[in-house]
Design a protein around this motif. Structure first.
Motif, mmCIF file in Angstrom:
data_model
loop_
_atom_site.group_PDB
_atom_site.id
_atom_site.type_symbol
_atom_site.label_atom_id
_atom_site.label_comp_id
_atom_site.label_asym_id
_atom_site.label_seq_id
_atom_site.Cartn_x
_atom_site.Cartn_y
_atom_site.Cartn_z
ATOM 1 N N ILE A 277 -18.744 33.713 35.871
ATOM 2 C CA ILE A 277 -18.505 32.539 35.013
ATOM 3 C C ILE A 277 -18.372 31.311 35.904
ATOM 4 C CG2 ILE A 277 -16.946 31.484 33.320
ATOM 5 C CD1 ILE A 277 -16.038 34.284 32.532
ATOM 6 N N TYR A 278 -19.089 30.252 35.565
ATOM 7 C CA TYR A 278 -19.039 29.033 36.368
ATOM 8 C C TYR A 278 -18.198 27.955 35.684
ATOM 9 C CZ TYR A 278 -22.840 31.387 38.750
ATOM 10 O OH TYR A 278 -23.583 32.306 39.416
ATOM 11 N N ASP A 279 -17.820 26.942 36.478
ATOM 12 C CA ASP A 279 -16.953 25.880 35.966
ATOM 13 C C ASP A 279 -17.584 25.084 34.832
ATOM 14 O OD1 ASP A 279 -14.977 26.550 37.673
ATOM 15 O OD2 ASP A 279 -15.498 25.066 39.223
ATOM 16 N N ASP A 280 -18.926 24.998 34.828
ATOM 17 C CA ASP A 280 -19.574 24.194 33.787
ATOM 18 C C ASP A 280 -19.701 24.959 32.459
ATOM 19 O OD1 ASP A 280 -21.487 26.078 34.332
ATOM 20 O OD2 ASP A 280 -23.122 24.669 34.698
ATOM 21 N N VAL B 292 -23.413 34.191 34.065
ATOM 22 C CA VAL B 292 -24.493 35.135 34.327
ATOM 23 C C VAL B 292 -24.121 36.453 33.647
ATOM 24 C CG1 VAL B 292 -25.744 36.441 36.076
ATOM 25 C CG2 VAL B 292 -25.120 34.073 36.514
ATOM 26 N N LEU B 293 -25.064 36.959 32.855
ATOM 27 C CA LEU B 293 -24.817 38.186 32.101
ATOM 28 C C LEU B 293 -25.773 39.265 32.578
ATOM 29 C CD1 LEU B 293 -24.861 36.536 28.565
ATOM 30 C CD2 LEU B 293 -22.920 36.770 30.088
ATOM 31 N N GLU B 294 -25.378 40.500 32.331
ATOM 32 C CA GLU B 294 -26.219 41.602 32.789
ATOM 33 C C GLU B 294 -26.530 42.536 31.627
ATOM 34 O OE1 GLU B 294 -26.748 45.738 34.302
ATOM 35 O OE2 GLU B 294 -24.908 45.003 33.396
ATOM 36 N N LYS C 231 -28.919 34.075 31.937
ATOM 37 C CA LYS C 231 -27.960 32.971 31.910
ATOM 38 C C LYS C 231 -27.605 32.647 30.475
ATOM 39 C CE LYS C 231 -27.585 28.931 33.871
ATOM 40 N NZ LYS C 231 -27.969 27.615 34.402
ATOM 41 N N ALA C 232 -26.363 32.308 30.236
ATOM 42 C CA ALA C 232 -25.999 31.883 28.884
ATOM 43 C C ALA C 232 -24.844 30.908 28.965
ATOM 44 C CB ALA C 232 -25.612 33.079 28.028
ATOM 45 N N LYS D 82 -13.781 36.649 29.721
ATOM 46 C CA LYS D 82 -13.465 37.056 31.094
ATOM 47 C C LYS D 82 -14.631 37.856 31.670
ATOM 48 C CE LYS D 82 -9.846 39.423 29.866
ATOM 49 N NZ LYS D 82 -9.904 39.221 28.430
ATOM 50 N N ARG D 83 -14.650 37.927 32.984
ATOM 51 C CA ARG D 83 -15.645 38.791 33.618
ATOM 52 C C ARG D 83 -15.439 40.214 33.137
ATOM 53 N NH1 ARG D 83 -15.701 37.522 39.948
ATOM 54 N NH2 ARG D 83 -16.667 39.560 39.967
#
Ligand code: SF4
Lengths: 78, 364
Positions: free
Chosen positions: A12-15, A19-21, A28-29, A38-39
């Motif tokens: 998970i990024y700040d923006d 990234v999903l698997e 990307k979503a 959460k991760r």
């Protein structure tokens, strides 16, 4: 467009993107339509946006129910 | 693969099929007509051969749940005009081959029109940022599931002060379509298999007023084969017990209240409007548009788009298919002059379309 299959959140990024698997491939979503992801969570993605999380407890209950239905069939076949 | 194999177990499916047979034999007399409203259900029913597993007195009919299919030809015509005016049109890929009254976006593209296919509406936002000299127009079609992602880019554009982006809107709402279908005396529907991911946004409780009014069972089910079979079993149980209520069998995703964050975003930016559905005409309150304060992001207002009344009638019977009045093979063009590689109507264009699902999975 509608990916009916849950994907796992890897990064998970700040923006607000993630990234999903799924099945070894990554996607990307945007997470901007959900709170508290959460991760490791599983999410449903539509048009590049995660629209809902998989609710673990309900998923487990349903899997259990379907296992029981499968048992009935196996017993009938004996 | 987690959450997939568990929902495709053949033994569990066999048990469900025999339970469905038992209940349906108890319901004697007339045919039971179940409408699946969602295009992804239509595809899954075809792919897993679910129709063939059921007894003869159960009929699965596909409803108006493919966003591309219900988009009016006049909308395509207007989108084509916007492309020809030199704007950059961003769209989900399945709109490309939908016939308007004379042409399609694919044809305009091959003539040099600038049309970009997007996987996500965010791609349109990226184009707008990269090309400030261009007007970028996103074709906003779809149901509740798609509406929230599409208008997110308006929200971001406002915050980032991006002004060369707008949405050409033809959003549609599912509950008003249910009322329209249930009120049409020519369409007899005994139950609705309610969409999975539209329900994730609007919530299971959104169907309660409809069920109260029309006393038609509504069961929300996922897209996996066991989900669909269990959904059908739930419907039959309600019918055999002469009950009608909202049953949420997809609670691993769908909550009672739905996705509140998406709902709040929609409430903030949008208001209800009437919308035209291909084949069903105008359904009051079944659409959404941007509120007047956001009119700079509404392509229809920004470019004074006139949506013309339908000009010529085509031989395509999509309208009848979408209402469940006929099945695709009843259309004289089906699998003859109309095929997925050469579609005459939108129901054959989109992979979620009823005609295309029948072409792929249920041809005799
Ligand atoms: S088969 Fe083709 S022409 Fe006939 S209703 Fe379907 S999409 Fe329209």
């Amino acid at each position: 467009m509608c990916l009916a299959v849950p994907m796992r959140v890897c990064e998970i990024y700040d923006d607000g993107s993630a990234v999903l698997e799924l099945d070894g491939a990554s996607y990307k979503a945007s997470l901007c339509l959900l709170d508290d992801v959460k991760r490791g969570d599983f999410v449903i993605v539509h048009a590049g946006f995660a629209i809902e999380k998989v609710h673990q407890k309900e998923a487990d209950e349903r899997i259990q129910l379907f296992r029981e239905l499968a048992e009935i069939q196996k017993e009938n076949n004996l | 693969m987690k959450y997939i194999d568990e929902f495709r177990n053949p033994d569990a499916a066999a048990t469900l099929v025999s339970q469905i047979k038992n209940i349906s034999s108890e319901i004697s007399g007339k045919k039971i007509r179940i409408m699946e409203v969602c295009g992804s259900h239509t595809m899954a029913i075809g792919r897993y051969g679910i129709r063939q597993l059921l007894t003869e007195n159960i009929e699965l009919i596909s409803g108006p749940g493919c966003p591309v299919c219900v988009t009016a030809p006049s909308y395509i015509d207007a989108a084509i005009k916007l492309a020809k005016a030199g704007h950059l049109i961003c769209t989900f890929g399945d709109m490309l081959n939908v016939p308007g009254s004379e042409s399609s976006l694919a044809a305009v593209r091959s003539e040099g029109g600038h049309i970009e296919l997007c996987y996500s509406p965010l791609n349109a936002l990226e184009f707008a940022e990269k090309m400030p000299e261009k007007e970028v127009i996103f074709l906003g079609t779809g149901f509740e599931t798609t509406i929230a992602p599409v208008i997110s880019i308006v929200d971001i554009a406002i915050k980032k002060n991006i002004r060369n982006l707008s949405i050409f809107i033809a959003f549609k709402l599912i509950p008003p379509a249910l009322y329209a279908l249930a009120s049409d005396p020519e369409i007899e529907i005994d139950a609705f298999l309610c969409p999975a991911h539209v329900s994730a946004i609007i919530g299971a409780d959104a169907y309660i007023p409809f069920v109260k009014k029309h006393h038609i069972p509504c069961v929300i089910a996922g897209f996996e084969p066991l989900d669909i079979l269990f959904g059908i079993e739930g419907i039959l149980r309600q019918i055999s017990e002469k009950k009608a209520f909202v049953e949420n069998q997809y609670d691993r995703i769908v909550s009672a209240g739905g996705n509140l964050k998406a709902q709040m975003l929609m409430e903030r930016l949008l208001e209800k409007t009437d919308a035209e559905w291909r084949g069903m005409g105008t359904i009051p309150g079944s659409g959404m548009k941007l509120k007047d304060e956001f009119k700079n992001y509404d392509a229809q207002k920004k470019f004074s788009v006139r949506i013309e009344a339908e000009k010529k009638s085509s031989a395509c019977l999509c309208g009848e298919v979408l209402k469940g009045k006929i099945k695709p093979p009843d259309c004289p063009l089906f699998a003859k002059s109309c095929t997925p590689s050469n579609p005459v109507g939108p129901c054959m264009v989109s992979s979620e379309g009823t005609c295309s699902a029948w072409y792929k999975y249920s041809r005799p």
